[in-house]
Design an enzyme around this catalytic site. Sequence first.
Site, short mmCIF file in Angstrom:
data_model
loop_
_atom_site.label_atom_id
_atom_site.label_comp_id
_atom_site.label_asym_id
_atom_site.label_seq_id
_atom_site.Cartn_x
_atom_site.Cartn_y
_atom_site.Cartn_z
N TRP A 1 4.91 12.97 -3.26
CA TRP A 1 3.53 12.55 -3.04
C TRP A 1 2.73 13.74 -2.52
O TRP A 1 3.18 14.48 -1.65
CB TRP A 1 3.52 11.40 -2.03
CG TRP A 1 2.16 10.89 -1.65
CD1 TRP A 1 1.12 10.61 -2.49
CD2 TRP A 1 1.72 10.58 -0.33
NE1 TRP A 1 0.04 10.15 -1.76
CE2 TRP A 1 0.39 10.12 -0.44
CE3 TRP A 1 2.32 10.64 0.93
CZ2 TRP A 1 -0.36 9.72 0.67
CZ3 TRP A 1 1.58 10.24 2.03
CH2 TRP A 1 0.26 9.79 1.90
N ASP B 1 10.39 7.06 3.36
CA ASP B 1 9.01 6.68 3.07
C ASP B 1 9.10 5.46 2.16
O ASP B 1 9.46 5.56 0.99
CB ASP B 1 8.28 7.83 2.38
CG ASP B 1 6.80 7.53 2.16
OD1 ASP B 1 6.39 6.37 2.39
OD2 ASP B 1 6.06 8.43 1.76
N LYS C 1 0.30 -1.75 -0.72
CA LYS C 1 0.56 -2.14 -2.10
C LYS C 1 1.09 -3.56 -2.21
O LYS C 1 0.54 -4.39 -2.92
CB LYS C 1 1.56 -1.18 -2.77
CG LYS C 1 0.93 0.09 -3.33
CD LYS C 1 0.50 1.05 -2.25
CE LYS C 1 -0.10 2.33 -2.84
NZ LYS C 1 -0.52 3.26 -1.78
#
Length: 396
Positions: free
Chosen positions: A130, A211, A246
């Site tokens: 990311w 993560d 999300k």
Amino acid sequence: MFEKIKQAPADPILGLNEAFKADSRSNKINLGVGVYKDDAGRTPILGCVKAAEALILEREQTKSYLGIDGHIAYRQQIKGLLFGCDHPVVNADRVRAAQAPGGTGALRIAGDFIKSNLGDKTIWISNPSWANHKQIFTTAGLTVNQYRYYDAERRSLDFDGLMADLDTLSDNDVVVLHGCCHNPSGIDPTLAQWQQMAASAKRNGWLPLFDFAYQGFATGVDEDAAGLRYFAAELEELLIANSFSKNFGLYNERIGAVSVVAKDTDAAERSLSQIKRVIRANYSNPPSHGAEVVATVLAEPALRSQWLDELEQMRSRIKLMRGAFVKGLADAGVAGDFSFIEYQNGMFSFSGLTPAQVGQLKEEFAIYIVGSGRINVAGITNDNLPHLIAAIKAVS
């Protein structure tokens, strides 16, 4: 004083989003920013969230501050969601969770905690990873390096390279692991591969930092946590940063958590005290609403069931769009085998598009994609798919 300040470069993803908003073309498509879209191109509020907010409005009696580590019921629900209710680390009371402002905030808290308590560790992120990972940890004062992850030629996980890199590490290193739905490649390890990675951590002493921003977006809530739960069962220490942006659609509520697993209850409590010290010096204590929503949904059996159903609908739509995208490219005669896109997890995929093609798609066809060629599959709809396919064919 301010005349000396230089203009900062635009964020590679959020800056792309700003350019998309400014584009006046009616056929524009945004496949850059990592936000779920339904088939109408909207980012919906989940029905379970609306129902929870109605309950909160009815029950809420105060707007007083939360504690430094956040909403109590929310923090309890985090443990069960990440590890399952009967996991050994939960039963042994070795887990502590603190509410954080989104997954990004959780990662930054983890970085500050590492720097101030564990010293000058090197943080290892996957190649690729990311885009914000490096900035988060370097801003926290840590050195960032990369371990091998993606095999661009085979469009698959470079597991041999990954293991070779991890086995060179020691207790001076922290490794960021994407719990599921790897961003940006969409390629996840198998459980057997997770087990080998955990063995490396146990053998060499490096600290895992998970993560975990997409739990439930790959296969299922429990299935997606298999790697994390195995690591927790095998190791005495790890850190987790998770997010509900999300899987709950709570993007603008900025709701996440940082969790620590320690050798015993006392070590976990001492670690939490230092995490709270980091939070107090940064933003003092977190906002309530997002945590209240998540805690309410997870605690109410009917709402939890509704959430799992809605999560399944989002996951299924993404998989459907993956298949339609691959079929559309093949039917249009676009050169190459894109079947790999169907076997990836989550919202993202490395499309194989070059930076030059990405630039051409933006300038000529109003299609916005990150320069690496990473696409947000959730941004594809049945309506915009024909334009996307025709544009890719034109630049191929």
